[in-house]
Design a protein around this motif. Structure first.
Motif, mmCIF file in Angstrom:
data_model
loop_
_atom_site.group_PDB
_atom_site.id
_atom_site.type_symbol
_atom_site.label_atom_id
_atom_site.label_comp_id
_atom_site.label_asym_id
_atom_site.label_seq_id
_atom_site.Cartn_x
_atom_site.Cartn_y
_atom_site.Cartn_z
ATOM 1 N N ARG A 129 0.834 -1.204 0.000
ATOM 2 C CA ARG A 129 0.000 0.000 0.000
ATOM 3 C C ARG A 129 0.866 1.251 0.000
ATOM 4 N N ARG A 134 -1.947 3.039 -2.930
ATOM 5 C CA ARG A 134 -3.324 2.600 -3.149
ATOM 6 C C ARG A 134 -3.798 1.846 -1.898
ATOM 7 N N ASP A 135 -5.104 1.650 -1.779
ATOM 8 C CA ASP A 135 -5.637 1.034 -0.556
ATOM 9 C C ASP A 135 -6.195 -0.374 -0.752
ATOM 10 N N ASP A 177 -11.591 -2.229 2.316
ATOM 11 C CA ASP A 177 -10.730 -2.231 1.116
ATOM 12 C C ASP A 177 -10.184 -3.613 0.779
ATOM 13 N N ALA A 201 -3.787 -2.192 -4.688
ATOM 14 C CA ALA A 201 -2.395 -2.123 -4.212
ATOM 15 C C ALA A 201 -1.701 -3.468 -4.340
#
Ligand code: KE4
Length: 434
Positions: A129, A134-135, A177, A201
């Motif tokens: 991540r 990104r998550d 997520d 991610a």
């Protein structure tokens, strides 16, 4: 079989420790009966507190590839302990173990030691991540990566399910997520990437799924994951906590000839002491503190006793013929169980890779378990429960759950394998009569 002392101790233990155990699977919840308190282990055997002896196919859930109390490991621990148990400062043995692992697994250019598989996967996902900014993460139904909050998500039966917590205490926000997809379903993963371009991610996967029983990742599935991650700048994480130095000396990634961005390890690399690790491409690992901004730490990470046990194990394993010899015995066991099932019309599905194996009892013949849904649908857990106890009574300790894998050590003899198969046959024939 006399289990009086184990029974008494278990009742007492439940007053001190939740469920009487320090890890749930040890409580025999899915097979019932009295969990055995172990007094000692040596080689392929363990003795319980009532004096019963078992040939051990759990081997502490994988770590003890050299069996219990192997002289090389015991000696390494004795020597290390005489120099102190922990310093919270760098020691050379951390570098020695790191080098052995890096030499064995070319995808790992740098490595960080932690104290468990959970820590390894939790840290690898945080790193992915951080690296991608990104998550979202993708995991697969039936794969287990330890108990970090973001990974305790419900396994939906749909194509992809948004992460709903699978344990009380896990906030919805922590799993929101996490996207859960069926194992071996590459099309479903493609759909997730299409639906969330630039948002993923990482993809984390057990290349051989050994926490839903024993299910090999299909070549096109794992190859496809690698391609999807590369094309979408997502991080491919192989969770090889179980398969590392078990499925192959270079892990499952060498068997499949794949090149994951990050790999998580544990179990065997600690030789029975608490060790986990995550490692991979230098470009990614350089983000880990203090080299980079991604924070992760641990008081006992790289502990010299744990490093010594791991190094003694890998040095005994790598470069000798030991691994191949154990693999041959593992194949003989798994294939022997399959033959016995076939000859007695008891539907079973077995699998093996290197020194690990699995065996499902099936509700009916003509079906194949390829993912978690089919495992839940087709595995005959009642039959497995009877098998588990029949084998235990005959002195063979298998995993106390159908949805686990089995392991062989260098100390299991050909006679042990023969005797185990004989016990399996006795059970199967008794089932045929009922
Ligand atoms: P630990 O935190 O238990 O060291 O490792 C978690 C983990 C991560 N990844 C994989 C593929 C794993 O199999 C595990 C842990 N494996 C289980 C056995 N299925 C450990 C046994 C237990 O929970 O007591």
């Amino acid at each position: 079989m006399n289990t009086k002392r184990s029974g008494e101790l278990f009742e007492h233990a439940k007053k001190l420790i939740p469920g009487g155990v320090n890890s749930p699977v040890r409580a025999f919840g899915s097979v019932g009966g009295v969990p055995r308190f172990v007094e000692r282990g040596k080689g392929a055997s363990i003795w319980d507190i009532d004096g019963n002896r078992y040939i051990d196919y759990v081997l502490s859930w994988g770590p003890l590839i050299l069996g219990h109390a192997h002289p090389a490991v015991a000696e390494a621990l004795r020597e290390a302990a005489e120099h102190g148990t922990s310093f919270g400062m760098p020691t050379t043995i951390e570098l020695d173990l790191a080098q052995v692992i890096i030499d064995a697994m070319p995808s790992i250019e740098m490595i960080r030691f932690v104290n468990s598989g959970t820590e390894a996967t939790m840290s690898a996902l945080r790193l992915a991540r951080a690296h991608t900014k990104r998550d979202k993460i993708i995991k697969f139904a039936g794969c287990y990566h330890g108990h970090a909050d973001m990974l305790l998500v419900q396994a939906g039966s749909g194509v992809a399910t948004l992460g709903l917590p699978d344990s009380p205490g896990v906030p919805e926000g922590t799993t929101a997520d996490t996207i859960v997809v069926p194992y071996n379903d590459l099309e479903a993963v493609k759909e997730v990437f299409l639906a969330a371009p630039g948002e993923i991610a990482a993809v984390i996967v057990e290349p051989i799924a050994a926490n839903m029983g024993f299910v090999k990742g299909k070549h096109e599935f794992l190859n496809g994951l690698q391609t999807l991650c590369k094309n979408n700048d997502a991080v491919l994480i192989f969770d090889e906590v179980m398969t590392g130095f078990r499925a192959g000396l270079g892990g499952a990634q060498r068997i499949y000839d794949l090149d994951p961005d990050l790999t998580c390890l544990g179990k065997v690399i600690g030789g029975g002491l608490p060790v986990g690790a995550y490692g991979g491409k230098k470009e990614i690992m350089q983000s880990v503190a203090p080299a980079g901004p991604m924070y992760q730490a641990g008081t006992l990470s790289g502990n010299p006793l744990a490093m010594s046990a791991g190094l003694a194990t890998l040095r005994t394993l790598v470069g000798s013929g030991v691994f191949d010899d154990v693999s041959k015995k593992t194949a003989k066991l798994a294939e022997g169980i399959a033959t016995i099932g076939k000859e007695n019309d008891i539907p079973v599905q077995t699998g093996h890779a290197g020194t690990m194996f699995g065996a499902y009892f099936l509700r009916r013949s003509g079906v194949e378990i390829t993912d978690y849904e089919t495992a839940k649908r087709h595995a005959d857990t009642d039959q497995y429960m009877k098998y588990f106890h029949a084998m235990l009574e005959q002195g063979f300790y298998f995993a106390p759950s159908q949805f686990e894998a089995g392991f062989v050590s260098s100390e299991h003899t050909d006679d042990d394998i023969e005797n185990t198969l004989r016990a399996v046959e006795i059970f199967v024939k008794s089932e045929r009569r009922t």
